[in-house]
Design an enzyme around this catalytic site. Structure first.
Site, PDB file in Angstrom:
ATOM      1  N   SER A  22       1.042  -1.006  -0.003  1.00 44.81           N
ATOM      2  CA  SER A  22       0.011   0.136  -0.147  1.00 44.81           C
ATOM      3  C   SER A  22       0.906   1.335  -0.036  1.00 44.81           C
ATOM      4  O   SER A  22       1.828   1.340   0.853  1.00 44.81           O
ATOM      5  CB  SER A  22      -0.707  -0.006   1.275  1.00 44.81           C
ATOM      6  OG  SER A  22      -1.935  -0.812   1.218  1.00 44.81           O
ATOM      7  N   ILE A  23       0.484   2.276  -0.629  1.00 47.81           N
ATOM      8  CA  ILE A  23       1.028   3.622  -0.562  1.00 47.81           C
ATOM      9  C   ILE A  23       1.054   4.105   0.772  1.00 47.81           C
ATOM     10  O   ILE A  23       2.260   4.590   1.300  1.00 47.81           O
ATOM     11  CB  ILE A  23       0.187   4.664  -1.223  1.00 47.81           C
ATOM     12  CG1 ILE A  23       0.188   4.662  -2.867  1.00 47.81           C
ATOM     13  CG2 ILE A  23       0.611   6.141  -0.851  1.00 47.81           C
ATOM     14  CD1 ILE A  23      -0.638   5.338  -3.676  1.00 47.81           C
ATOM     15  N   GLN A  43      -9.772  -0.835   7.904  1.00 51.40           N
ATOM     16  CA  GLN A  43     -11.142  -0.917   7.362  1.00 51.40           C
ATOM     17  C   GLN A  43     -12.046  -2.145   7.863  1.00 51.40           C
ATOM     18  O   GLN A  43     -13.307  -1.757   8.166  1.00 51.40           O
ATOM     19  CB  GLN A  43     -11.238  -1.005   5.851  1.00 51.40           C
ATOM     20  CG  GLN A  43     -12.391  -0.733   5.294  1.00 51.40           C
ATOM     21  CD  GLN A  43     -12.749  -0.829   3.847  1.00 51.40           C
ATOM     22  OE1 GLN A  43     -11.579  -1.364   3.104  1.00 51.40           O
ATOM     23  NE2 GLN A  43     -13.715  -0.613   3.167  1.00 51.40           N
ATOM     24  N   VAL A  68     -15.096   4.673   6.563  1.00 53.24           N
ATOM     25  CA  VAL A  68     -15.633   5.899   6.280  1.00 53.24           C
ATOM     26  C   VAL A  68     -17.041   6.009   5.979  1.00 53.24           C
ATOM     27  O   VAL A  68     -17.755   6.962   5.874  1.00 53.24           O
ATOM     28  CB  VAL A  68     -14.735   6.734   5.363  1.00 53.24           C
ATOM     29  CG1 VAL A  68     -13.311   7.192   5.881  1.00 53.24           C
ATOM     30  CG2 VAL A  68     -14.626   5.965   4.137  1.00 53.24           C
ATOM     31  N   TYR A 160     -10.426   4.617 -16.028  1.00 49.78           N
ATOM     32  CA  TYR A 160     -10.374   5.145 -14.484  1.00 49.78           C
ATOM     33  C   TYR A 160     -11.653   5.588 -14.331  1.00 49.78           C
ATOM     34  O   TYR A 160     -11.933   6.131 -13.168  1.00 49.78           O
ATOM     35  CB  TYR A 160      -9.269   6.244 -14.453  1.00 49.78           C
ATOM     36  CG  TYR A 160      -8.905   6.626 -13.331  1.00 49.78           C
ATOM     37  CD1 TYR A 160      -8.376   5.603 -12.373  1.00 49.78           C
ATOM     38  CD2 TYR A 160      -9.013   7.889 -12.804  1.00 49.78           C
ATOM     39  CE1 TYR A 160      -7.719   5.898 -11.116  1.00 49.78           C
ATOM     40  CE2 TYR A 160      -8.353   8.264 -11.747  1.00 49.78           C
ATOM     41  CZ  TYR A 160      -7.763   7.122 -10.612  1.00 49.78           C
ATOM     42  OH  TYR A 160      -7.458   7.670  -9.599  1.00 49.78           O
ATOM     43  N   LYS A 167     -11.052  12.373  -8.074  1.00 46.44           N
ATOM     44  CA  LYS A 167      -9.895  12.838  -7.860  1.00 46.44           C
ATOM     45  C   LYS A 167      -9.716  14.353  -7.910  1.00 46.44           C
ATOM     46  O   LYS A 167      -9.140  15.030  -7.359  1.00 46.44           O
ATOM     47  CB  LYS A 167      -8.626  12.105  -8.642  1.00 46.44           C
ATOM     48  CG  LYS A 167      -8.467  10.735  -8.076  1.00 46.44           C
ATOM     49  CD  LYS A 167      -8.041  10.399  -6.597  1.00 46.44           C
ATOM     50  CE  LYS A 167      -7.736   9.333  -6.271  1.00 46.44           C
ATOM     51  NZ  LYS A 167      -7.391   8.876  -4.642  1.00 46.44           N
ATOM     52  N   ALA A 200      -5.811  -1.372  -4.708  1.00 46.28           N
ATOM     53  CA  ALA A 200      -6.668  -0.718  -5.535  1.00 46.28           C
ATOM     54  C   ALA A 200      -6.482  -0.577  -7.202  1.00 46.28           C
ATOM     55  O   ALA A 200      -7.225  -0.937  -7.863  1.00 46.28           O
ATOM     56  CB  ALA A 200      -6.587   0.912  -4.845  1.00 46.28           C
TER      57      ALA A 200
END
Length: 259
Positions: A22-23, A43, A68, A160, A167, A200
């Site tokens: 992951s980033i 999560q 979230v 995308y 974004k 992702a």
């Protein structure tokens, strides 16, 4: 001599870690190496199992559930941070989601429900996180909020889809919140990495070809790594980046400048 990137004494919230690739993993490692005390979220129970090695390696004691789509979990996270630490110096937002049909399909075909969900998880969650973090950042005398974006915000990237719109909105939110929170000493920035293979990204059709094209076209002919992203993010949340706010900062070997 004190290192330029020094996060000793700072407390930072890292969201979005799913696994070692992951980033946010690269960000967490860079911030930990610079001396920050980290708070990490997960999560769900499945994700918790994948992040355990990272939590143990970095010696993180505060690990909390954050979904979230469930406001109660965000309330609980920030209540715990306040109770345990009484302040927050920085928070990293690295979360995005879109239904597969809305990601790979045409934007004009995106469903109202799918669009709303993608925008809520990928964009407005950063706004909600900023609102919750604001009083804790104030207690620290100011601080830093950083989110993760992508070139698809301003260029059309195949497959995308609706995420490009999310974004673009995320980057606009970064600018507006930087203007609104700057007087309190709170900086808001977005980091825009080049393509790299994360969980992702694996859901985007043709992503291998996108990475190959990035290596070929980028002036430095290299792919970004989570470590590269972590280094830039650590700078942004450090005192070295104390007057850097409202920007979208690329770390992509120069890929974004090429026609």
């Amino acid at each position: 001599m004190t290192p330029l990137i020094n996060l000793e004494g700072k407390i930072g919230l890292i969201t979005g870690i799913a696994n070692e690739k992951s980033i946010s993993t690269g960000v967490a490692e860079a911030c930990a190496q610079a001396g920050a005390k980290l708070i990490i979220t997960y999560q769900n129970d499945k994700t918790r199992a994948f992040i355990e090695p990272i939590v143990h390696r970095l010696g993180v004691e505060d690990v909390f559930l954050l979904d979230v789509t469930r406001p109660d979990t965000m309330d609980a996270v920030f209540a715990e941070i306040d109770a345990r630490h009484g302040k927050l110096d920085f928070a990293i937002h690295s979360m995005a989601f879109a239904k597969r049909d809305d990601l790979h399909g045409r934007v004009v075909d995106s469903s109202p429900d799918g669009f709303a969900l993608a925008m809520d998880v990928s964009t407005h969650s950063f706004v909600r996180l900023a609102k919750k973090a604001e009083p804790l950042l104030e207690k620290a005398g100011g601080g830093s909020l950083v989110t993760m974006t992508y070139l698809g915000s301003e260029k059309v990237i195949p497959n995308y889809g609706v995420m490009g719109l999310c974004k673009a909105a995320l980057e606009a939110a970064t600018r507006y919140m930087a203007a609104e929170l700057g007087a309190k000493g709170i900086r808001v920035n977005a980091v825009s990495p080049g393509p790299l293979m994360t969980r992702a990204a694996s859901g985007i059709a043709g992503f291998d070809g996108l990475m190959a094209a990035a290596v070929e076209r980028a002036p430095m002919h290299a792919l970004v790594t989570p470590e590269d992203i972590g280094a830039l993010t650590a700078f942004l949340v450090s005192d070295a980046g104390r007057l850097v706010t409202g920007g979208v900062h690329f770390v992509d070997a120069g890929y974004n400048i090429m026609a």
